[in-house]
Motif scaffolding. Structure first.
Motif, PDB file in Angstrom:
ATOM      1  N   GLU A 204       0.827  -1.206   0.000  1.00 39.19           N
ATOM      2  CA  GLU A 204       0.000   0.000   0.000  1.00 39.19           C
ATOM      3  C   GLU A 204       0.864   1.260   0.000  1.00 39.19           C
ATOM      4  N   GLY A 205       0.711   2.067  -1.039  1.00 36.81           N
ATOM      5  CA  GLY A 205       1.453   3.316  -1.158  1.00 36.81           C
ATOM      6  C   GLY A 205       2.899   3.156  -1.592  1.00 36.81           C
ATOM      7  N   THR A 206       3.301   1.950  -1.996  1.00 40.05           N
ATOM      8  CA  THR A 206       4.684   1.696  -2.402  1.00 40.05           C
ATOM      9  C   THR A 206       4.693   0.976  -3.759  1.00 40.05           C
ATOM     10  N   GLN A 207       5.897   0.678  -4.238  1.00 39.29           N
ATOM     11  CA  GLN A 207       6.061  -0.072  -5.482  1.00 39.29           C
ATOM     12  C   GLN A 207       6.329  -1.559  -5.212  1.00 39.29           C
ATOM     13  N   LEU A 208       6.267  -1.976  -3.970  1.00 42.86           N
ATOM     14  CA  LEU A 208       6.655  -3.337  -3.611  1.00 42.86           C
ATOM     15  C   LEU A 208       5.663  -4.385  -4.098  1.00 42.86           C
ATOM     16  N   LYS A 209       6.203  -5.452  -4.618  1.00 49.30           N
ATOM     17  CA  LYS A 209       5.409  -6.617  -5.026  1.00 49.30           C
ATOM     18  C   LYS A 209       5.650  -7.781  -4.060  1.00 49.30           C
ATOM     19  N   GLU A 210       6.914  -7.889  -3.610  1.00 44.46           N
ATOM     20  CA  GLU A 210       7.319  -8.919  -2.647  1.00 44.46           C
ATOM     21  C   GLU A 210       8.270  -8.290  -1.639  1.00 44.46           C
ATOM     22  N   VAL A 211       8.317  -8.883  -0.456  1.00 44.90           N
ATOM     23  CA  VAL A 211       9.293  -8.486   0.557  1.00 44.90           C
ATOM     24  C   VAL A 211       9.886  -9.743   1.175  1.00 44.90           C
ATOM     25  N   LEU A 212      11.081  -9.599   1.698  1.00 44.53           N
ATOM     26  CA  LEU A 212      11.708 -10.702   2.420  1.00 44.53           C
ATOM     27  C   LEU A 212      11.369 -10.569   3.898  1.00 44.53           C
ATOM     28  N   ILE A 213      10.710 -11.573   4.435  1.00 44.56           N
ATOM     29  CA  ILE A 213      10.391 -11.600   5.860  1.00 44.56           C
ATOM     30  C   ILE A 213      10.976 -12.880   6.424  1.00 44.56           C
ATOM     31  N   GLU A 214      11.891 -12.711   7.347  1.00 38.90           N
ATOM     32  CA  GLU A 214      12.586 -13.852   7.954  1.00 38.90           C
ATOM     33  C   GLU A 214      13.150 -14.783   6.892  1.00 38.90           C
ATOM     34  N   GLY A 215      13.741 -14.190   5.849  1.00 41.65           N
ATOM     35  CA  GLY A 215      14.404 -14.949   4.803  1.00 41.65           C
ATOM     36  C   GLY A 215      13.494 -15.556   3.755  1.00 41.65           C
ATOM     37  N   LYS A 216      12.182 -15.285   3.840  1.00 40.14           N
ATOM     38  CA  LYS A 216      11.236 -15.845   2.877  1.00 40.14           C
ATOM     39  C   LYS A 216      10.586 -14.725   2.092  1.00 40.14           C
ATOM     40  N   LYS A 217      10.421 -14.939   0.759  1.00 39.17           N
ATOM     41  CA  LYS A 217       9.705 -13.982  -0.069  1.00 39.17           C
ATOM     42  C   LYS A 217       8.215 -14.069   0.252  1.00 39.17           C
ATOM     43  N   VAL A 218       7.639 -12.895   0.495  1.00 42.63           N
ATOM     44  CA  VAL A 218       6.227 -12.826   0.860  1.00 42.63           C
ATOM     45  C   VAL A 218       5.540 -11.812  -0.046  1.00 42.63           C
ATOM     46  N   ASP A 219       4.335 -12.122  -0.477  1.00 45.54           N
ATOM     47  CA  ASP A 219       3.523 -11.211  -1.283  1.00 45.54           C
ATOM     48  C   ASP A 219       3.297  -9.925  -0.474  1.00 45.54           C
ATOM     49  N   ALA A 220       3.662  -8.791  -1.052  1.00 48.54           N
ATOM     50  CA  ALA A 220       3.585  -7.508  -0.343  1.00 48.54           C
ATOM     51  C   ALA A 220       2.153  -7.040  -0.113  1.00 48.54           C
ATOM     52  N   THR A 221       1.176  -7.706  -0.759  1.00 47.84           N
ATOM     53  CA  THR A 221      -0.219  -7.312  -0.543  1.00 47.84           C
ATOM     54  C   THR A 221      -0.875  -8.063   0.613  1.00 47.84           C
ATOM     55  N   LEU A 222      -0.162  -9.021   1.181  1.00 52.34           N
ATOM     56  CA  LEU A 222      -0.740  -9.768   2.303  1.00 52.34           C
ATOM     57  C   LEU A 222      -0.885  -8.856   3.520  1.00 52.34           C
ATOM     58  N   PRO A 223      -2.047  -8.914   4.180  1.00 53.26           N
ATOM     59  CA  PRO A 223      -2.235  -8.076   5.365  1.00 53.26           C
ATOM     60  C   PRO A 223      -1.299  -8.487   6.501  1.00 53.26           C
ATOM     61  N   GLN A 224      -0.782  -7.476   7.190  1.00 58.39           N
ATOM     62  CA  GLN A 224       0.085  -7.676   8.343  1.00 58.39           C
ATOM     63  C   GLN A 224      -0.694  -7.245   9.594  1.00 58.39           C
ATOM     64  N   PRO A 225      -0.418  -7.846  10.734  1.00 57.74           N
ATOM     65  CA  PRO A 225      -1.199  -7.503  11.929  1.00 57.74           C
ATOM     66  C   PRO A 225      -0.962  -6.056  12.381  1.00 57.74           C
ATOM     67  N   PRO A 226      -1.997  -5.411  12.884  1.00 55.18           N
ATOM     68  CA  PRO A 226      -1.838  -4.030  13.362  1.00 55.18           C
ATOM     69  C   PRO A 226      -0.886  -3.958  14.547  1.00 55.18           C
ATOM     70  N   TYR A 227      -0.187  -2.825  14.660  1.00 52.95           N
ATOM     71  CA  TYR A 227       0.723  -2.610  15.784  1.00 52.95           C
ATOM     72  C   TYR A 227      -0.050  -2.347  17.068  1.00 52.95           C
ATOM     73  N   THR A 228      -1.171  -1.633  16.948  1.00 51.35           N
ATOM     74  CA  THR A 228      -1.994  -1.299  18.115  1.00 51.35           C
ATOM     75  C   THR A 228      -3.467  -1.446  17.744  1.00 51.35           C
ATOM     76  N   GLU A 229      -4.295  -1.481  18.743  1.00 55.38           N
ATOM     77  CA  GLU A 229      -5.737  -1.587  18.531  1.00 55.38           C
ATOM     78  C   GLU A 229      -6.456  -0.271  18.774  1.00 55.38           C
ATOM     79  N   ASP A 230      -5.857   0.628  19.564  1.00 61.50           N
ATOM     80  CA  ASP A 230      -6.592   1.789  20.055  1.00 61.50           C
ATOM     81  C   ASP A 230      -6.357   3.090  19.304  1.00 61.50           C
ATOM     82  N   VAL A 231      -5.139   3.342  18.890  1.00 64.14           N
ATOM     83  CA  VAL A 231      -4.819   4.623  18.255  1.00 64.14           C
ATOM     84  C   VAL A 231      -4.078   4.381  16.945  1.00 64.14           C
TER      85      VAL A 231
END
Length: 113
Positions: A35-62
């Motif tokens: 979202e808002g970038t040119q990324l298609k894939e990212v490396l997470i813990e050494g694995k290629k991951v689809d950059a459109t996959l939702p990631q968990p929110p950092y916080t719930e309140d603000v």
């Protein structure tokens, strides 16, 4: 260094619309690398991951700033725009994530190609 949003946040959302990296999300809302970038894939813990996959929110309140997407607006503006527009001054430097000007520029290049 990246910025963070303190608990003083009033959830006005002014910061989110100003972020050139789309690094600011409403509390409880998952974020995406792509979202808002040119990324298609990212490396997470050494694995290629689809950059459109939702990631968990950092916080719930603000709203929150995704550290790995925040460049302090380096390469876009002279100052962080979230801090400039925040009516309660809750967008502050995150002292736990320090980065040099060169690192921030490299992050901008990574995000936007």
């Amino acid at each position: 260094m990246a910025l963070r949003i303190t608990d003083a946040c009033i959830n006005c959302g002014a910061c989110a619309v100003e972020c050139p990296n789309t690094a600011i999300y409403e509390g409880g809302v998952p974020w995406q690398w792509a979202e808002g970038t040119q990324l298609k894939e990212v490396l997470i813990e050494g694995k290629k991951v689809d950059a459109t996959l939702p990631q968990p929110p950092y916080t719930e309140d603000v709203f929150y700033i995704v550290t790995d997407k925040c460049t302090e607006c380096v390469g876009f503006h002279d100052e962080p725009q979230c801090s400039a527009v925040c009516p309660v001054d809750c967008c502050v430097l995150d002292l736990d994530h320090t980065e040099t000007q060169e690192e921030l520029l490299a992050k901008k290049q990574f995000l936007h190609g």
